[in-house]
Design a protein around this motif. Structure first.
Motif, PDB file in Angstrom:
ATOM      1  N   GLY A  75       9.529  -6.793  13.871  1.00  0.00           N
ATOM      2  CA  GLY A  75      10.474  -7.931  14.507  1.00  0.00           C
ATOM      3  C   GLY A  75      10.508  -9.098  13.412  1.00  0.00           C
ATOM      4  N   MET A  76      11.559  -9.709  13.660  1.00  0.00           N
ATOM      5  CA  MET A  76      11.849 -10.873  12.713  1.00  0.00           C
ATOM      6  C   MET A  76      10.963 -12.357  13.504  1.00  0.00           C
ATOM      7  SD  MET A  76      15.505 -12.633  11.470  1.00  0.00           S
ATOM      8  CE  MET A  76      15.927 -12.370  13.273  1.00  0.00           C
ATOM      9  N   ASP A  77      10.788 -12.393  14.810  1.00  0.00           N
ATOM     10  CA  ASP A  77      10.098 -13.322  15.420  1.00  0.00           C
ATOM     11  C   ASP A  77       8.789 -13.842  14.826  1.00  0.00           C
ATOM     12  OD1 ASP A  77       9.372 -15.762  17.191  1.00  0.00           O
ATOM     13  OD2 ASP A  77      10.110 -14.564  18.929  1.00  0.00           O
ATOM     14  N   PRO A  78       8.490 -14.998  14.336  1.00  0.00           N
ATOM     15  CA  PRO A  78       7.372 -15.548  13.689  1.00  0.00           C
ATOM     16  C   PRO A  78       6.161 -15.538  14.711  1.00  0.00           C
ATOM     17  CG  PRO A  78       9.231 -16.868  12.936  1.00  0.00           C
ATOM     18  CD  PRO A  78       9.675 -16.123  13.947  1.00  0.00           C
ATOM     19  N   ARG A  79       6.615 -15.637  16.083  1.00  0.00           N
ATOM     20  CA  ARG A  79       5.659 -15.455  17.054  1.00  0.00           C
ATOM     21  C   ARG A  79       4.771 -14.217  17.061  1.00  0.00           C
ATOM     22  NH1 ARG A  79       9.232 -17.493  21.958  1.00  0.00           N
ATOM     23  NH2 ARG A  79      10.499 -15.950  20.948  1.00  0.00           N
ATOM     24  N   LEU A  80       5.479 -13.316  16.301  1.00  0.00           N
ATOM     25  CA  LEU A  80       4.548 -11.983  16.426  1.00  0.00           C
ATOM     26  C   LEU A  80       3.626 -11.970  15.167  1.00  0.00           C
ATOM     27  CD1 LEU A  80       7.855  -9.620  16.425  1.00  0.00           C
ATOM     28  CD2 LEU A  80       6.423 -10.337  18.192  1.00  0.00           C
ATOM     29  N   ASN A  81       3.628 -13.018  14.650  1.00  0.00           N
ATOM     30  CA  ASN A  81       2.405 -13.086  13.504  1.00  0.00           C
ATOM     31  C   ASN A  81       1.177 -13.845  14.205  1.00  0.00           C
ATOM     32  OD1 ASN A  81       5.185 -13.344  12.002  1.00  0.00           O
ATOM     33  ND2 ASN A  81       3.538 -12.661  10.585  1.00  0.00           N
ATOM     34  N   GLN A  82       0.190 -13.259  14.647  1.00  0.00           N
ATOM     35  CA  GLN A  82      -0.813 -13.824  15.404  1.00  0.00           C
ATOM     36  C   GLN A  82      -2.102 -13.502  14.630  1.00  0.00           C
ATOM     37  OE1 GLN A  82      -0.435 -12.139  19.286  1.00  0.00           O
ATOM     38  NE2 GLN A  82       1.478 -12.320  19.391  1.00  0.00           N
ATOM     39  N   SER A  83      -2.241 -13.330  13.399  1.00  0.00           N
ATOM     40  CA  SER A  83      -3.645 -13.092  12.676  1.00  0.00           C
ATOM     41  C   SER A  83      -3.728 -13.715  11.338  1.00  0.00           C
ATOM     42  CB  SER A  83      -3.811 -11.623  12.513  1.00  0.00           C
ATOM     43  OG  SER A  83      -2.778 -11.008  11.675  1.00  0.00           O
ATOM     44  N   GLY A  84      -2.849 -14.740  11.291  1.00  0.00           N
ATOM     45  CA  GLY A  84      -3.249 -15.634  10.152  1.00  0.00           C
ATOM     46  C   GLY A  84      -2.136 -15.123   8.957  1.00  0.00           C
ATOM     47  N   SER A  85      -2.361 -15.788   7.652  1.00  0.00           N
ATOM     48  CA  SER A  85      -1.165 -15.582   6.601  1.00  0.00           C
ATOM     49  C   SER A  85      -2.129 -14.560   5.875  1.00  0.00           C
ATOM     50  CB  SER A  85      -1.017 -16.823   5.858  1.00  0.00           C
ATOM     51  OG  SER A  85      -2.204 -17.529   5.488  1.00  0.00           O
ATOM     52  N   THR A  86      -1.463 -13.920   4.777  1.00  0.00           N
ATOM     53  CA  THR A  86      -1.893 -12.908   3.871  1.00  0.00           C
ATOM     54  C   THR A  86      -1.677 -13.641   2.477  1.00  0.00           C
ATOM     55  OG1 THR A  86      -1.087 -11.076   5.112  1.00  0.00           O
ATOM     56  CG2 THR A  86      -1.670 -10.823   2.701  1.00  0.00           C
ATOM     57  N   LEU A  87      -3.118 -13.803   1.538  1.00  0.00           N
ATOM     58  CA  LEU A  87      -3.011 -14.197   0.551  1.00  0.00           C
ATOM     59  C   LEU A  87      -3.128 -13.027  -0.558  1.00  0.00           C
ATOM     60  CD1 LEU A  87      -2.926 -16.819  -1.599  1.00  0.00           C
ATOM     61  CD2 LEU A  87      -5.510 -16.846  -1.106  1.00  0.00           C
ATOM     62  N   ILE A  88      -2.413 -12.942  -1.475  1.00  0.00           N
ATOM     63  CA  ILE A  88      -2.513 -11.940  -2.625  1.00  0.00           C
ATOM     64  C   ILE A  88      -2.494 -12.649  -3.993  1.00  0.00           C
ATOM     65  CG2 ILE A  88      -1.353 -10.033  -3.817  1.00  0.00           C
ATOM     66  CD1 ILE A  88       0.196  -9.553  -1.116  1.00  0.00           C
ATOM     67  N   VAL A  89      -3.576 -12.438  -4.695  1.00  0.00           N
ATOM     68  CA  VAL A  89      -3.916 -12.975  -6.016  1.00  0.00           C
ATOM     69  C   VAL A  89      -3.742 -11.833  -6.920  1.00  0.00           C
ATOM     70  CG1 VAL A  89      -5.148 -14.447  -7.538  1.00  0.00           C
ATOM     71  CG2 VAL A  89      -5.253 -15.008  -5.206  1.00  0.00           C
ATOM     72  N   LEU A  90      -2.647 -11.686  -7.891  1.00  0.00           N
ATOM     73  CA  LEU A  90      -2.326 -10.712  -8.808  1.00  0.00           C
ATOM     74  C   LEU A  90      -2.361 -11.490 -10.121  1.00  0.00           C
ATOM     75  CD1 LEU A  90      -1.583  -7.987  -9.894  1.00  0.00           C
ATOM     76  CD2 LEU A  90       0.695  -8.564  -9.486  1.00  0.00           C
ATOM     77  N   ALA A  91      -3.485 -11.060 -10.851  1.00  0.00           N
ATOM     78  CA  ALA A  91      -3.845 -11.577 -12.336  1.00  0.00           C
ATOM     79  C   ALA A  91      -3.684 -10.403 -13.336  1.00  0.00           C
ATOM     80  CB  ALA A  91      -4.973 -12.081 -12.451  1.00  0.00           C
ATOM     81  N   GLU A  92      -2.741 -10.721 -14.258  1.00  0.00           N
ATOM     82  CA  GLU A  92      -2.426  -9.561 -15.114  1.00  0.00           C
ATOM     83  C   GLU A  92      -2.620 -10.249 -16.722  1.00  0.00           C
ATOM     84  OE1 GLU A  92       1.033  -6.768 -14.337  1.00  0.00           O
ATOM     85  OE2 GLU A  92       1.584  -8.742 -13.453  1.00  0.00           O
ATOM     86  N   PHE A  93      -2.985  -9.429 -17.660  1.00  0.00           N
ATOM     87  CA  PHE A  93      -2.815  -9.718 -19.167  1.00  0.00           C
ATOM     88  C   PHE A  93      -1.448  -9.653 -19.344  1.00  0.00           C
ATOM     89  CE2 PHE A  93      -7.339  -8.127 -18.845  1.00  0.00           C
ATOM     90  CZ  PHE A  93      -8.067  -9.374 -19.367  1.00  0.00           C
ATOM     91  N   LYS A  94      -0.689 -10.917 -19.883  1.00  0.00           N
ATOM     92  CA  LYS A  94       0.690 -10.759 -19.970  1.00  0.00           C
ATOM     93  C   LYS A  94       0.955 -11.936 -20.991  1.00  0.00           C
ATOM     94  CE  LYS A  94       3.459 -10.064 -16.224  1.00  0.00           C
ATOM     95  NZ  LYS A  94       4.213  -8.818 -16.657  1.00  0.00           N
ATOM     96  N   GLU A  95       1.692 -11.559 -22.059  1.00  0.00           N
ATOM     97  CA  GLU A  95       1.905 -12.450 -23.043  1.00  0.00           C
ATOM     98  C   GLU A  95       3.446 -12.904 -22.715  1.00  0.00           C
ATOM     99  OE1 GLU A  95       0.284 -14.043 -25.328  1.00  0.00           O
ATOM    100  OE2 GLU A  95      -1.456 -12.472 -24.641  1.00  0.00           O
ATOM    101  N   PRO A  96       3.914 -14.268 -23.151  1.00  0.00           N
ATOM    102  CA  PRO A  96       5.293 -14.753 -22.826  1.00  0.00           C
ATOM    103  C   PRO A  96       6.323 -13.505 -22.666  1.00  0.00           C
ATOM    104  CG  PRO A  96       4.113 -16.344 -23.920  1.00  0.00           C
ATOM    105  CD  PRO A  96       3.290 -15.066 -23.842  1.00  0.00           C
TER     106      PRO A  96
END
Length: 299
Positions: free
Chosen positions: A112-133
Protein backbone atom coordinates in the motif's frame (compact mmCIF):
# COMPACT_ATOMS: atom_id res chain seq x y z
CA UNK A 1 28.85 5.97 -22.66
CA UNK A 2 28.20 2.57 -21.11
CA UNK A 3 29.68 1.56 -17.78
CA UNK A 4 31.37 -1.82 -17.56
CA UNK A 5 31.70 -4.34 -14.76
CA UNK A 6 34.79 -3.84 -12.60
CA UNK A 7 36.21 -7.16 -11.38
CA UNK A 8 37.29 -5.50 -8.14
CA UNK A 9 33.57 -5.33 -7.26
CA UNK A 10 32.99 -9.08 -7.62
CA UNK A 11 32.89 -9.74 -3.86
CA UNK A 12 31.48 -6.49 -2.53
CA UNK A 13 30.10 -6.36 0.98
CA UNK A 14 26.91 -4.29 1.00
CA UNK A 15 25.59 -2.70 4.18
CA UNK A 16 21.84 -3.03 4.77
CA UNK A 17 20.69 -1.65 8.11
CA UNK A 18 24.11 -2.26 9.59
CA UNK A 19 24.46 -5.85 8.36
CA UNK A 20 27.23 -6.57 5.85
CA UNK A 21 26.17 -8.96 3.10
CA UNK A 22 27.92 -10.30 -0.01
CA UNK A 23 26.48 -8.71 -3.15
CA UNK A 24 25.14 -12.11 -4.26
CA UNK A 25 22.87 -12.40 -1.20
CA UNK A 26 22.17 -8.76 -0.32
CA UNK A 27 18.41 -8.22 -0.42
CA UNK A 28 15.66 -5.96 0.87
CA UNK A 29 12.05 -6.93 1.51
CA UNK A 30 9.47 -6.75 -1.30
CA UNK A 31 7.46 -4.78 1.26
CA UNK A 32 10.13 -2.07 1.43
CA UNK A 33 8.88 1.35 0.36
CA UNK A 34 11.58 1.73 -2.27
CA UNK A 35 10.21 -1.37 -4.01
CA UNK A 36 6.56 -0.48 -3.47
CA UNK A 37 6.78 3.10 -4.74
CA UNK A 38 10.31 4.47 -5.08
CA UNK A 39 9.74 5.96 -1.63
CA UNK A 40 13.27 6.82 -0.59
CA UNK A 41 16.06 9.38 -0.82
CA UNK A 42 19.66 8.94 -1.94
CA UNK A 43 23.09 10.51 -2.29
CA UNK A 44 26.20 9.76 -4.29
CA UNK A 45 29.55 10.22 -2.53
CA UNK A 46 33.16 9.94 -3.68
CA UNK A 47 36.13 8.66 -1.71
CA UNK A 48 39.50 10.20 -2.56
CA UNK A 49 42.58 8.97 -0.72
CA UNK A 50 40.65 8.14 2.45
CA UNK A 51 38.56 11.35 2.37
CA UNK A 52 34.96 11.85 1.23
CA UNK A 53 34.49 15.06 -0.71
CA UNK A 54 31.75 17.37 0.64
CA UNK A 55 30.51 14.70 3.04
CA UNK A 56 28.52 17.01 5.32
CA UNK A 57 26.81 18.69 2.37
CA UNK A 58 25.72 15.33 0.95
CA UNK A 59 24.51 13.95 4.29
CA UNK A 60 22.62 17.15 5.04
CA UNK A 61 20.88 16.96 1.66
CA UNK A 62 19.93 13.35 2.32
CA UNK A 63 18.46 14.17 5.71
CA UNK A 64 16.72 17.31 4.42
CA UNK A 65 15.10 15.29 1.64
CA UNK A 66 13.93 12.71 4.16
CA UNK A 67 12.46 15.50 6.32
CA UNK A 68 10.61 16.94 3.33
CA UNK A 69 9.13 13.48 2.70
CA UNK A 70 8.06 13.20 6.36
CA UNK A 71 10.24 10.22 7.25
CA UNK A 72 9.75 9.37 10.92
CA UNK A 73 13.12 7.67 11.47
CA UNK A 74 16.10 9.62 10.09
CA UNK A 75 19.64 8.63 11.13
CA UNK A 76 21.96 11.38 12.33
CA UNK A 77 25.00 12.35 10.29
CA UNK A 78 27.18 10.62 12.90
CA UNK A 79 25.20 7.38 12.54
CA UNK A 80 25.47 7.57 8.75
CA UNK A 81 29.25 8.06 8.95
CA UNK A 82 29.60 4.99 11.18
CA UNK A 83 27.84 2.81 8.59
CA UNK A 84 29.80 4.31 5.69
CA UNK A 85 33.07 3.70 7.52
CA UNK A 86 32.07 0.13 8.36
CA UNK A 87 31.29 -0.56 4.69
CA UNK A 88 34.54 0.90 3.37
CA UNK A 89 36.60 -1.00 5.93
CA UNK A 90 34.87 -4.29 5.08
CA UNK A 91 35.71 -3.77 1.41
CA UNK A 92 39.26 -2.50 2.07
CA UNK A 93 38.53 0.70 0.15
CA UNK A 94 40.65 3.83 0.27
CA UNK A 95 40.51 5.60 -3.09
CA UNK A 96 38.65 5.65 -6.41
CA UNK A 97 35.35 4.69 -4.81
CA UNK A 98 31.76 5.79 -5.42
CA UNK A 99 29.24 5.32 -2.62
CA UNK A 100 25.51 5.11 -3.22
CA UNK A 101 23.74 5.95 0.03
CA UNK A 102 20.01 5.16 0.09
CA UNK A 103 17.49 5.75 2.87
CA UNK A 104 13.98 4.37 2.33
CA UNK A 105 10.88 4.83 4.46
CA UNK A 106 11.32 1.18 5.40
CA UNK A 107 9.29 -1.98 5.36
CA UNK A 108 5.47 -1.93 5.25
CA UNK A 109 3.19 -4.29 7.16
CA UNK A 110 1.24 -4.85 3.92
CA UNK A 111 1.30 -3.54 0.36
CA UNK A 112 0.00 0.00 0.00
CA UNK A 113 0.98 3.60 -0.50
CA UNK A 114 0.01 4.93 2.94
CA UNK A 115 3.13 5.84 5.01
CA UNK A 116 1.23 4.75 8.13
CA UNK A 117 1.89 1.18 6.96
CA UNK A 118 5.59 1.75 7.67
CA UNK A 119 5.93 0.73 11.29
CA UNK A 120 9.44 -0.66 11.67
CA UNK A 121 11.74 2.27 10.87
CA UNK A 122 13.71 3.26 7.80
CA UNK A 123 16.01 1.11 5.67
CA UNK A 124 19.59 2.29 5.15
CA UNK A 125 21.65 0.87 2.27
CA UNK A 126 25.35 1.68 1.83
CA UNK A 127 26.64 0.49 -1.53
CA UNK A 128 30.32 1.25 -2.13
CA UNK A 129 31.97 0.35 -5.44
CA UNK A 130 35.34 0.83 -7.03
CA UNK A 131 34.34 3.26 -9.77
CA UNK A 132 36.36 5.82 -11.66
CA UNK A 133 34.56 8.88 -13.12
CA UNK A 134 32.13 7.45 -15.64
CA UNK A 135 32.54 9.89 -18.54
CA UNK A 136 35.31 9.88 -21.14
CA UNK A 137 37.79 12.71 -21.71
CA UNK A 138 36.99 13.47 -25.35
CA UNK A 139 33.63 15.15 -24.81
CA UNK A 140 29.99 14.08 -24.66
CA UNK A 141 27.14 14.36 -27.14
CA UNK A 142 23.71 15.30 -25.82
CA UNK A 143 20.28 15.19 -27.40
CA UNK A 144 17.23 17.05 -26.09
CA UNK A 145 14.63 14.78 -24.50
CA UNK A 146 10.88 15.13 -24.85
CA UNK A 147 10.61 14.46 -21.10
CA UNK A 148 10.30 17.63 -19.02
CA UNK A 149 11.78 18.13 -15.56
CA UNK A 150 9.36 18.82 -12.73
CA UNK A 151 9.16 22.29 -11.22
CA UNK A 152 8.19 22.95 -7.56
CA UNK A 153 4.47 23.20 -8.39
CA UNK A 154 4.51 19.54 -9.46
CA UNK A 155 7.40 17.90 -7.54
CA UNK A 156 10.06 20.01 -5.86
CA UNK A 157 13.49 19.02 -7.26
CA UNK A 158 15.05 19.97 -3.92
CA UNK A 159 13.81 16.57 -2.71
CA UNK A 160 16.51 14.16 -3.85
CA UNK A 161 14.19 11.15 -4.11
CA UNK A 162 14.61 7.66 -5.53
CA UNK A 163 11.91 7.85 -8.18
CA UNK A 164 14.10 8.35 -11.24
CA UNK A 165 11.58 7.45 -13.96
CA UNK A 166 11.90 10.89 -15.60
CA UNK A 167 15.65 10.45 -15.89
CA UNK A 168 15.39 6.85 -17.09
CA UNK A 169 12.87 7.74 -19.80
CA UNK A 170 15.13 10.59 -20.96
CA UNK A 171 18.15 8.27 -20.96
CA UNK A 172 16.23 5.77 -23.12
CA UNK A 173 15.65 8.54 -25.67
CA UNK A 174 19.34 9.47 -25.60
CA UNK A 175 20.35 5.84 -26.09
CA UNK A 176 17.97 5.52 -29.05
CA UNK A 177 19.47 8.65 -30.62
CA UNK A 178 23.04 7.41 -30.15
CA UNK A 179 23.87 10.21 -27.71
CA UNK A 180 25.73 9.93 -24.42
CA UNK A 181 23.05 11.61 -22.30
CA UNK A 182 19.86 13.64 -22.61
CA UNK A 183 19.40 17.39 -22.23
CA UNK A 184 16.24 18.03 -20.21
CA UNK A 185 14.13 21.18 -20.26
CA UNK A 186 11.69 22.53 -17.69
CA UNK A 187 7.97 23.06 -18.32
CA UNK A 188 8.69 26.53 -19.76
CA UNK A 189 11.26 25.25 -22.26
CA UNK A 190 14.37 26.47 -20.45
CA UNK A 191 17.34 24.18 -19.77
CA UNK A 192 17.03 22.25 -16.50
CA UNK A 193 19.91 19.75 -16.53
CA UNK A 194 20.79 16.44 -18.17
CA UNK A 195 19.27 13.13 -17.14
CA UNK A 196 22.20 12.62 -14.73
CA UNK A 197 24.16 15.87 -14.29
CA UNK A 198 24.01 19.63 -14.02
CA UNK A 199 24.90 21.60 -17.15
CA UNK A 200 27.14 24.64 -17.59
CA UNK A 201 28.15 26.50 -20.73
CA UNK A 202 30.66 29.23 -21.51
CA UNK A 203 30.23 32.27 -23.74
CA UNK A 204 32.85 35.01 -24.07
CA UNK A 205 34.73 33.60 -21.05
CA UNK A 206 31.62 33.83 -18.83
CA UNK A 207 30.00 30.73 -17.34
CA UNK A 208 26.24 30.16 -17.31
CA UNK A 209 24.06 27.54 -15.61
CA UNK A 210 20.38 27.06 -14.84
CA UNK A 211 18.70 28.22 -11.70
CA UNK A 212 17.61 25.45 -9.31
CA UNK A 213 13.98 25.63 -10.36
CA UNK A 214 13.75 22.31 -12.20
CA UNK A 215 17.01 20.72 -11.06
CA UNK A 216 18.32 19.73 -7.62
CA UNK A 217 20.69 21.75 -5.48
CA UNK A 218 23.74 19.93 -6.75
CA UNK A 219 26.75 19.66 -4.47
CA UNK A 220 29.24 19.54 -7.36
CA UNK A 221 27.27 22.31 -9.09
CA UNK A 222 27.71 24.58 -6.08
CA UNK A 223 31.40 23.65 -5.88
CA UNK A 224 31.90 24.86 -9.46
CA UNK A 225 30.00 28.08 -8.78
CA UNK A 226 32.20 28.69 -5.72
CA UNK A 227 35.38 27.94 -7.69
CA UNK A 228 34.35 30.42 -10.37
CA UNK A 229 33.72 33.15 -7.83
CA UNK A 230 36.99 32.48 -5.99
CA UNK A 231 39.04 32.51 -9.19
CA UNK A 232 37.52 35.58 -10.87
CA UNK A 233 35.56 33.62 -13.48
CA UNK A 234 32.24 35.32 -14.19
CA UNK A 235 29.35 32.99 -13.31
CA UNK A 236 25.62 33.50 -13.91
CA UNK A 237 22.71 31.34 -12.73
CA UNK A 238 19.75 32.22 -14.96
CA UNK A 239 17.06 30.88 -17.24
CA UNK A 240 19.00 29.52 -20.24
CA UNK A 241 17.52 28.57 -23.62
CA UNK A 242 18.65 25.93 -26.07
CA UNK A 243 19.72 28.60 -28.58
CA UNK A 244 22.09 30.08 -26.00
CA UNK A 245 23.62 26.64 -25.51
CA UNK A 246 23.93 25.94 -29.25
CA UNK A 247 26.00 29.10 -29.77
CA UNK A 248 28.17 28.62 -26.67
CA UNK A 249 31.97 28.48 -26.87
CA UNK A 250 32.21 25.59 -24.39
CA UNK A 251 29.93 23.30 -22.41
CA UNK A 252 30.44 20.86 -19.54
CA UNK A 253 28.41 18.87 -17.06
CA UNK A 254 28.99 18.13 -13.39
CA UNK A 255 28.11 15.43 -10.90
CA UNK A 256 29.59 13.23 -8.19
CA UNK A 257 29.75 10.11 -10.33
CA UNK A 258 31.28 11.82 -13.36
CA UNK A 259 32.99 14.86 -11.80
CA UNK A 260 33.44 17.40 -14.66
CA UNK A 261 33.01 16.29 -18.26
CA UNK A 262 33.16 18.34 -21.44
CA UNK A 263 30.14 18.41 -23.78
CA UNK A 264 31.12 18.93 -27.44
CA UNK A 265 27.82 18.34 -29.26
CA UNK A 266 24.16 19.10 -28.53
CA UNK A 267 21.35 18.12 -30.90
CA UNK A 268 23.83 17.71 -33.74
CA UNK A 269 25.38 21.16 -33.21
CA UNK A 270 29.09 21.30 -32.47
CA UNK A 271 29.80 23.36 -29.37
CA UNK A 272 32.66 25.80 -29.96
CA UNK A 273 35.37 24.08 -31.97
CA UNK A 274 34.34 20.64 -30.77
CA UNK A 275 37.14 20.22 -28.25
CA UNK A 276 37.49 20.64 -24.49
CA UNK A 277 37.53 24.39 -23.90
CA UNK A 278 39.95 26.60 -22.00
CA UNK A 279 37.57 27.51 -19.15
CA UNK A 280 36.43 23.89 -18.85
CA UNK A 281 40.03 22.71 -18.66
CA UNK A 282 40.83 25.32 -16.02
CA UNK A 283 37.84 24.34 -13.89
CA UNK A 284 38.70 20.65 -14.15
CA UNK A 285 42.18 21.51 -12.86
CA UNK A 286 40.80 23.68 -10.04
CA UNK A 287 38.34 20.95 -9.07
CA UNK A 288 41.06 18.31 -8.90
CA UNK A 289 43.20 20.62 -6.77
CA UNK A 290 40.30 21.17 -4.36
CA UNK A 291 39.52 17.46 -4.12
CA UNK A 292 43.18 16.67 -3.38
CA UNK A 293 43.39 19.03 -0.41
CA UNK A 294 39.90 18.80 1.12
CA UNK A 295 37.27 16.31 2.18
CA UNK A 296 36.38 14.56 5.43
CA UNK A 297 38.79 11.86 6.56
CA UNK A 298 36.73 8.70 6.84
CA UNK A 299 39.11 5.74 6.73
Amino acid sequence: MLQKFDKRNKDLQININGELLHRSVARISPFDSSVQGGDGVWEGLRLYNGHIFKLEEHLNRLRNSAKAMAFQDIPSNDDLVIEINKTLAANKMHDGVHIRLTLTRGEKITSGMDPRLNQSGSTLIVLAEFKEPVYGKDGLALVTSSIRRFTPDTMDPKIHHCNLIQSIMAKIEANSAGADDALMLDSRGFIAETNATHLFFVKNSEVFTSRTIACPEGVTRQTIIDLCRKNNIAIHAKDCSQAELYRADECFCTGTMGELASVVQVDGRTIGDGSVGEITTRLIHLFKQLVAKSGTKII
